[in-house]
Design a protein around this motif. Sequence first.
Motif, PDB file in Angstrom:
ATOM      1  N   SER A 121     -19.850 -13.853   4.797  1.00  0.00           N
ATOM      2  CA  SER A 121     -20.106 -13.331   3.581  1.00  0.00           C
ATOM      3  C   SER A 121     -19.803 -11.950   3.610  1.00  0.00           C
ATOM      4  CB  SER A 121     -21.464 -13.346   2.954  1.00  0.00           C
ATOM      5  OG  SER A 121     -22.553 -12.797   3.888  1.00  0.00           O
ATOM      6  N   GLY A 122     -19.433 -11.252   4.889  1.00  0.00           N
ATOM      7  CA  GLY A 122     -19.122  -9.948   5.079  1.00  0.00           C
ATOM      8  C   GLY A 122     -20.167  -9.146   5.396  1.00  0.00           C
ATOM      9  N   GLY A 123     -21.467  -9.576   5.609  1.00  0.00           N
ATOM     10  CA  GLY A 123     -22.442  -9.052   6.035  1.00  0.00           C
ATOM     11  C   GLY A 123     -22.343  -8.502   7.528  1.00  0.00           C
ATOM     12  N   ALA A 124     -22.982  -7.293   7.813  1.00  0.00           N
ATOM     13  CA  ALA A 124     -22.820  -6.682   9.329  1.00  0.00           C
ATOM     14  C   ALA A 124     -23.696  -7.539   9.986  1.00  0.00           C
ATOM     15  CB  ALA A 124     -23.104  -5.202   9.079  1.00  0.00           C
ATOM     16  N   ILE A 125     -23.288  -7.760  11.277  1.00  0.00           N
ATOM     17  CA  ILE A 125     -24.152  -8.328  12.268  1.00  0.00           C
ATOM     18  C   ILE A 125     -24.467  -7.306  13.360  1.00  0.00           C
ATOM     19  CG2 ILE A 125     -24.201 -10.239  13.986  1.00  0.00           C
ATOM     20  CD1 ILE A 125     -22.190 -11.739  12.561  1.00  0.00           C
ATOM     21  N   VAL A 126     -25.682  -7.075  13.386  1.00  0.00           N
ATOM     22  CA  VAL A 126     -26.212  -5.927  14.273  1.00  0.00           C
ATOM     23  C   VAL A 126     -26.768  -6.494  15.568  1.00  0.00           C
ATOM     24  CG1 VAL A 126     -28.178  -4.067  14.391  1.00  0.00           C
ATOM     25  CG2 VAL A 126     -27.185  -4.860  12.258  1.00  0.00           C
TER      26      VAL A 126
ATOM     27  N   VAL B 209     -13.954  -9.060  13.632  1.00  0.00           N
ATOM     28  CA  VAL B 209     -14.289 -10.455  13.843  1.00  0.00           C
ATOM     29  C   VAL B 209     -15.220 -10.863  12.761  1.00  0.00           C
ATOM     30  CG1 VAL B 209     -15.808 -11.688  15.609  1.00  0.00           C
ATOM     31  CG2 VAL B 209     -14.306 -10.025  16.378  1.00  0.00           C
ATOM     32  N   ILE B 210     -15.067 -12.229  12.577  1.00  0.00           N
ATOM     33  CA  ILE B 210     -15.786 -13.032  11.529  1.00  0.00           C
ATOM     34  C   ILE B 210     -16.455 -14.060  12.225  1.00  0.00           C
ATOM     35  CG2 ILE B 210     -16.033 -14.259   9.349  1.00  0.00           C
ATOM     36  CD1 ILE B 210     -13.655 -12.736   8.338  1.00  0.00           C
ATOM     37  N   LEU B 211     -17.992 -13.940  12.469  1.00  0.00           N
ATOM     38  CA  LEU B 211     -18.714 -15.174  13.281  1.00  0.00           C
ATOM     39  C   LEU B 211     -19.067 -16.340  12.055  1.00  0.00           C
ATOM     40  CD1 LEU B 211     -21.024 -12.886  15.554  1.00  0.00           C
ATOM     41  CD2 LEU B 211     -18.641 -13.909  16.086  1.00  0.00           C
TER      42      LEU B 211
END
Length: 466
Positions: free
Chosen positions: A25-30, A94-96
């Motif tokens: 969805s484009g949300g950042a992964i911290v 990178v898109i997980l």
Amino acid sequence: MLFLSHPLFSQEISAELTGRVTDASGGAIVKAAVTARDLERGTVWPVATNEEGIYIFPRIPNGSYTLRVEAQGFKVFIHPGIELEINQHARVDVILQLGSVNETIEVTGEAALLQTETTQVGVVVSAQTIDDTPLMSRNLMELTLLIPGVTATDPSTFNTGTRADASGGRPFVNGNREQANNFMLDGVDANQISDNLGPYQPSPDSIQEMKVITNNASAEFGNFQGGVINMVIKSGTNKYHGTIFEQFRNDKLNADSWVRNWQKLPRAPLRWNQFGATTGGRIIRDKLFFFADYQGLRQAIPTSLTTSSVFPVAWRNGDFSSLLSGSKPIQLYNPFTADDTGKRTAFTRNQIPLSLFDPVARKLFSDTRVFPQQTVNSVTDNLVYATHSTIVSDQGDLKLDYKPKERDYFTARYSQGNQDSVGYNSYLLAFPPFRSVPMKHGVLNWTRTISPRLVNEARVGVNHST
């Protein structure tokens, strides 16, 4: 002897890899774990993403890497075969995908990396390009002439065999003078201070990459108006590699030039032997590596004949009558006979008595070793004498790379060379040239990853020539 030294500043000789890790969805992964693994050395560089999902490897050696990204609740992302070049600022986003960490997504066939983090203009000359390009005198600087905006008024000067003087050839970048370039080796100044020459030039077989920046170089470089020529010495890998070479050039193998054929002259003499070797490998797997190289040059320019002008034998005996012939005769006068009006008595038929000669001059003319007699019956260009010269050059590099822990990376490299250019003339007053240039260059570099957001790089170097 002249000692040359000046301050040295740290410039970037590594690469930078950055990007943003997000979900579908484009949300950042911290706090995603991001690692870059050197495919040739096995060294691993770990970082973590920040609150915006951004990761960055600000100082990473150029080479081929596999990027691995892991986060709880997502499949593992693997991107192999990322090629990082010297001074490159590359970006890989990178898109997980949701899934188990036991599942893996491997990226293949992705487009080439774009350098979006900097506006500098330049070209990287890789080790493969250096290996594939024939270099007549193995002079790396000749490869700069293949880059847009780079030229030379006389390209033949790149093939003289000399490196440490103005006859060695330097590029003109974007219309700037040849003295306006900045030569660097492993991030340390490699210029000769008086004329901005490049005194130490490594063997082409020892170069990992050469970056030529022709415009918009960042402020960390400085000391240039033309271009920045930034070279990096190879490092050892987990595999042992080595090369050995001999470059043999001789006029017996050459065709004569069109001009010399037209003038009915034989081929220009040439005696050139250039040789060397490289070796590199591991000392401790995945941790400690070495690389070493040597290159020697033995160039002999065989004897050739040239001319000069000396006092004719008749002049040494006081007979200057030859000056009275020709379209513009020259009459000599006795300077000791000037009257009150300045009028002098002419020497009859330009014959000067030997008694008027200075005793020192008579003594000098009697020594034919220093003042040889003419070999051609002429007033000018009347002495034919022999001349020949040699160039003897030896140089080498030794480099160590050590990564004892994930946070630390050490590099140490020492280079030394000596070039003797010696001329020999049978006419002593022609003053045969002699130039001896010992050269030393070295660097010690420590890169410390203090935290995912803070990296410190300390570098000290030496550039010495006399």
